[in-house]
Design a protein around this motif. Sequence first.
Motif, PDB file in Angstrom:
ATOM      1  N   VAL A   1      14.530  10.639  47.748  1.00  0.00           N
ATOM      2  CA  VAL A   1      15.644  10.413  47.197  1.00  0.00           C
ATOM      3  C   VAL A   1      16.072  10.356  45.504  1.00  0.00           C
ATOM      4  N   PHE A   2      16.140  10.680  45.156  1.00  0.00           N
ATOM      5  CA  PHE A   2      16.146  10.631  43.310  1.00  0.00           C
ATOM      6  C   PHE A   2      16.686  10.573  42.835  1.00  0.00           C
ATOM      7  N   GLY A   3      17.599   9.782  41.858  1.00  0.00           N
ATOM      8  CA  GLY A   3      18.529   9.780  40.845  1.00  0.00           C
ATOM      9  C   GLY A   3      18.495  10.197  39.875  1.00  0.00           C
TER      10      GLY A   3
ATOM     11  N   ARG B   1      25.723   8.614  52.716  1.00  0.00           N
ATOM     12  CA  ARG B   1      24.570   7.682  52.838  1.00  0.00           C
ATOM     13  C   ARG B   1      23.713   8.628  53.877  1.00  0.00           C
ATOM     14  N   ARG B   2      24.390   8.633  54.767  1.00  0.00           N
ATOM     15  CA  ARG B   2      23.656   8.618  55.930  1.00  0.00           C
ATOM     16  C   ARG B   2      22.914   9.924  55.975  1.00  0.00           C
ATOM     17  N   ILE B   3      24.233  11.268  55.635  1.00  0.00           N
ATOM     18  CA  ILE B   3      23.405  12.319  55.764  1.00  0.00           C
ATOM     19  C   ILE B   3      22.252  12.624  55.054  1.00  0.00           C
ATOM     20  N   VAL B   4      22.209  11.305  53.605  1.00  0.00           N
ATOM     21  CA  VAL B   4      21.404  11.635  52.773  1.00  0.00           C
ATOM     22  C   VAL B   4      20.049  11.100  53.163  1.00  0.00           C
ATOM     23  N   ALA B   5      19.728  10.157  54.112  1.00  0.00           N
ATOM     24  CA  ALA B   5      18.828   9.269  54.476  1.00  0.00           C
ATOM     25  C   ALA B   5      18.387  10.476  55.653  1.00  0.00           C
ATOM     26  N   GLU B   6      19.047  10.652  56.209  1.00  0.00           N
ATOM     27  CA  GLU B   6      18.634  11.692  57.264  1.00  0.00           C
ATOM     28  C   GLU B   6      17.791  12.855  57.048  1.00  0.00           C
TER      29      GLU B   6
ATOM     30  N   LEU C   1      26.799   4.202  39.854  1.00  0.00           N
ATOM     31  CA  LEU C   1      25.935   3.854  40.358  1.00  0.00           C
ATOM     32  C   LEU C   1      25.218   2.885  41.695  1.00  0.00           C
ATOM     33  N   ALA C   2      26.481   2.290  42.471  1.00  0.00           N
ATOM     34  CA  ALA C   2      25.694   1.657  43.363  1.00  0.00           C
ATOM     35  C   ALA C   2      25.625   2.526  44.472  1.00  0.00           C
ATOM     36  N   GLN C   3      25.910   4.222  44.300  1.00  0.00           N
ATOM     37  CA  GLN C   3      25.915   5.019  45.456  1.00  0.00           C
ATOM     38  C   GLN C   3      24.454   5.403  45.317  1.00  0.00           C
ATOM     39  N   VAL C   4      23.946   5.045  44.302  1.00  0.00           N
ATOM     40  CA  VAL C   4      22.335   5.658  43.246  1.00  0.00           C
ATOM     41  C   VAL C   4      21.872   5.129  43.788  1.00  0.00           C
ATOM     42  N   GLU C   5      22.052   3.326  43.752  1.00  0.00           N
ATOM     43  CA  GLU C   5      20.998   1.874  44.361  1.00  0.00           C
ATOM     44  C   GLU C   5      21.039   2.173  45.943  1.00  0.00           C
ATOM     45  N   ALA C   6      22.165   2.294  46.241  1.00  0.00           N
ATOM     46  CA  ALA C   6      21.762   2.708  48.044  1.00  0.00           C
ATOM     47  C   ALA C   6      20.864   3.192  48.845  1.00  0.00           C
ATOM     48  N   THR C   7      20.857   4.495  47.783  1.00  0.00           N
ATOM     49  CA  THR C   7      19.847   5.661  48.470  1.00  0.00           C
ATOM     50  C   THR C   7      18.768   5.781  47.598  1.00  0.00           C
ATOM     51  N   CYS C   8      19.058   6.258  46.848  1.00  0.00           N
ATOM     52  CA  CYS C   8      17.710   6.376  46.429  1.00  0.00           C
ATOM     53  C   CYS C   8      16.440   5.549  45.195  1.00  0.00           C
TER      54      CYS C   8
ATOM     55  N   VAL D   1      14.168   1.060  41.546  1.00  0.00           N
ATOM     56  CA  VAL D   1      15.346  -0.273  41.101  1.00  0.00           C
ATOM     57  C   VAL D   1      14.743  -1.156  40.719  1.00  0.00           C
ATOM     58  N   ALA D   2      13.639  -1.786  41.997  1.00  0.00           N
ATOM     59  CA  ALA D   2      13.037  -3.037  41.578  1.00  0.00           C
ATOM     60  C   ALA D   2      12.371  -2.869  40.135  1.00  0.00           C
TER      61      ALA D   2
END
Length: 320
Positions: free
Chosen positions: A31-33, A169-174, A189-196, A213-214
């Motif tokens: 998953v790439f932002g 977010r759930r669909i992206v993770a699935e 950016l919060a969406q990107v941080e939570a999923t990428c 992100v780290a």
Amino acid sequence: MPAITIDSLRKEYGDAVAVDDLSLTVERGEVFGFLGPNGAGKSTTIDTLLGYVRPTAGTVTILGHDAVAESRAIRQRVGVLPDGYALYERLTAREHLKLAASFRAADDDPEAVLERVGLVDAADRRAGNFSKGMTQRLALGMALVGDPDVLLFDEPSTGLDPTGVAELRRIVAEEAAGGTTVFFSSHDLAQVEATCDRVAILGDGRLLAVDTVAGLRDRYGASVTLSIEATPLPDSDVLGSIEGVRGVSLEDDRLVCRCRDAESKVRALRAVFDADVEVFDVDTESASLEDLFAASVGDDAPPSASAPSATVTAETGGTQ
């Protein structure tokens, strides 16, 4: 084979350079932002991936297919959710999904897709009566038709309420768990941080950073906020002299100490604990992707809550 490979991509429009020597690799299942300020070259890059724009120089491949010579093959294996997607007003949600399935020779059950994106109750409503959020949900459903190997999303959370964002977010993770590569551009950016898994940051058409992100936190530094309820406060000159401490200031009875990294955070905290104060609480926060984004594109203001940070409440036990 990587899902996406961009090698020395350059795109010129007359004298203007939209993308300049961009090289990037996105692995399968990642998953790439894809981030950057307006005009950074994000949309041009995405259009090049889909074969809508021909590069001035360089190459772009998706799943081993050249984006210029094999764009039709790419679009059969890629689901696209563009920004500002326009639906056919006279068609129902169900009819839109059937149309998308026909384009890909897929046999997806429209009811199942609508259930997944939260539109099953609107299956037979005409899209011309949809809200912006419902339009975005339906466009997402159309992108999912045919079980694509790669999903390209441009501002996927546009118009979605908090429930819709959570479902996205759930669909992206699935999808990622099933091996699908998700590549998306977003101002959320919060969406990107939570999923990428990783993010790339563009500025003026050039790649400024690509990392987790780290990793970005390590690159752009960290800060510690020591919030001390004490009289007198610890000596700011002492804290400011600690290796890695970027600055110390007084803000509403709090001593704010910003540090470069986790090690300097520990040194600053140790100095507080060694002082003649009683510490009540320590809270640690992480830098938001917004702070890291601002640092990468050259914002002069220092990050306000860079990672890792700590808030310490203390009361003096005597004079310093």
